[in-house]
Design a protein around this motif. Structure first.
Motif, mmCIF file in Angstrom:
data_model
loop_
_atom_site.group_PDB
_atom_site.id
_atom_site.type_symbol
_atom_site.label_atom_id
_atom_site.label_comp_id
_atom_site.label_asym_id
_atom_site.label_seq_id
_atom_site.Cartn_x
_atom_site.Cartn_y
_atom_site.Cartn_z
ATOM 1 N N VAL A 182 -5.706 -1.315 8.567
ATOM 2 C CA VAL A 182 -6.058 -2.562 7.884
ATOM 3 C C VAL A 182 -5.652 -2.547 6.409
ATOM 4 O O VAL A 182 -5.436 -3.601 5.811
ATOM 5 N N THR A 183 -5.538 -1.355 5.827
ATOM 6 C CA THR A 183 -5.223 -1.266 4.399
ATOM 7 C C THR A 183 -3.728 -1.217 4.147
ATOM 8 O O THR A 183 -3.226 -1.851 3.211
ATOM 9 N N TYR A 184 -2.994 -0.478 4.968
ATOM 10 C CA TYR A 184 -1.563 -0.289 4.742
ATOM 11 C C TYR A 184 -0.693 -0.865 5.851
ATOM 12 O O TYR A 184 0.490 -1.081 5.648
ATOM 13 N N GLY A 185 -1.268 -1.103 7.035
ATOM 14 C CA GLY A 185 -0.474 -1.590 8.160
ATOM 15 C C GLY A 185 -0.496 -3.095 8.333
ATOM 16 O O GLY A 185 0.162 -3.622 9.229
ATOM 17 N N GLY A 186 -1.248 -3.807 7.499
ATOM 18 C CA GLY A 186 -1.263 -5.249 7.587
ATOM 19 C C GLY A 186 -2.061 -5.819 8.742
ATOM 20 O O GLY A 186 -1.967 -7.005 9.041
ATOM 21 N N ARG A 187 -2.859 -4.999 9.421
ATOM 22 C CA ARG A 187 -3.654 -5.500 10.541
ATOM 23 C C ARG A 187 -5.007 -6.010 10.052
ATOM 24 O O ARG A 187 -5.495 -5.595 9.003
#
Length: 220
Positions: A182-187
């Motif tokens: 959620v922080t770096y993968g855009g999910r």
């Protein structure tokens, strides 16, 4: 005066030229003569293809070999594009580099938990997950399970904590993976992800760490 034709006959049309033209224009402007005219779209399309034809003609005139030379150049360019695509592969979004868990002023585990619950009440699940993961790591630091270290990532914290909390190793790794997604993968996180992380936080609070060999020797 009308000009007499041979034999003394008068011409069939004696009306002046300008009024005759105006009368013809009025007659031709009647809707009955334009029922089969092409519509606006058809006229625009025809003009577009005329422009393409003019452009192609100009390009072929400026290209060695004429139209055939232009076709050869286009084919060569297409082959180069295909070769580059095959060599480099489909362009992909470069993931953001992984950073540390904490990017602002130091806060306690209680403060992170409060912030997480505030986000959860507003259904901001991504922010709630991030704050709850920070609460987990800060709590482990406050309990001296982890040594406070600036720049520590979620994966590093999970791996280090798992050595003293082996029963929760899988949960810690899953929590770190969720945080990274959620922080770096855009999910986007959901309620289920937050509840799993909250349950892990509460379970870790009730779990005593397993002392390592060095720690057991120091206690003795």
């Amino acid at each position: 005066m009308a000009t007499l034709l041979p034999g003394g006959e008068e011409p069939p049309v004696t009306e002046p030229r300008l009024p005759a033209r105006e009368a013809a224009e009025r007659e031709l402007s009647k809707p009955m003569y334009h029922e089969n005219d092409p519509g606006l779209f058809q006229r625009a399309l025809t003009r577009f293809w005329e422009w393409v034809d003019e452009l192609f003609g100009a390009a072929s005139g400026a290209t060695p070999g004429g139209a055939l030379g232009l076709v050869v150049i286009v084919l060569v360019v297409l082959l180069l594009v295909v070769a580059l695509w095959w060599r480099l592969g489909t362009p992909q979004r470069t993931p953001a580099p992984e950073g540390g868990l904490f990017d602002d002023r130091p806060r306690s585990a209680a403060e992170h938990r409060k912030a997480a619950e505030t986000h959860a009440l507003a259904h901001r699940w991504t922010e709630a997950v991030q704050e709850r993961m920070r609460a987990v790591v800060r709590s482990l630091e406050e309990r001296t399970v982890l040594e406070p270290r600036p720049g520590r990532t979620a994966d590093e914290a999970a791996a280090e904590a798992a050595t003293q909390l082996p029963g929760h190793a899988d949960g810690l790794r899953a929590a770190a993976r969720t945080f990274d997604d959620v922080t770096y993968g855009g999910r986007a996180a959901d309620e289920g992800a937050y509840l799993r992380l909250r349950d892990l936080d509460l379970a870790l609070e009730r779990t005593k760490p397993v002392l390592s060999g060095a720690d057991r020797g120091a206690v003795q």
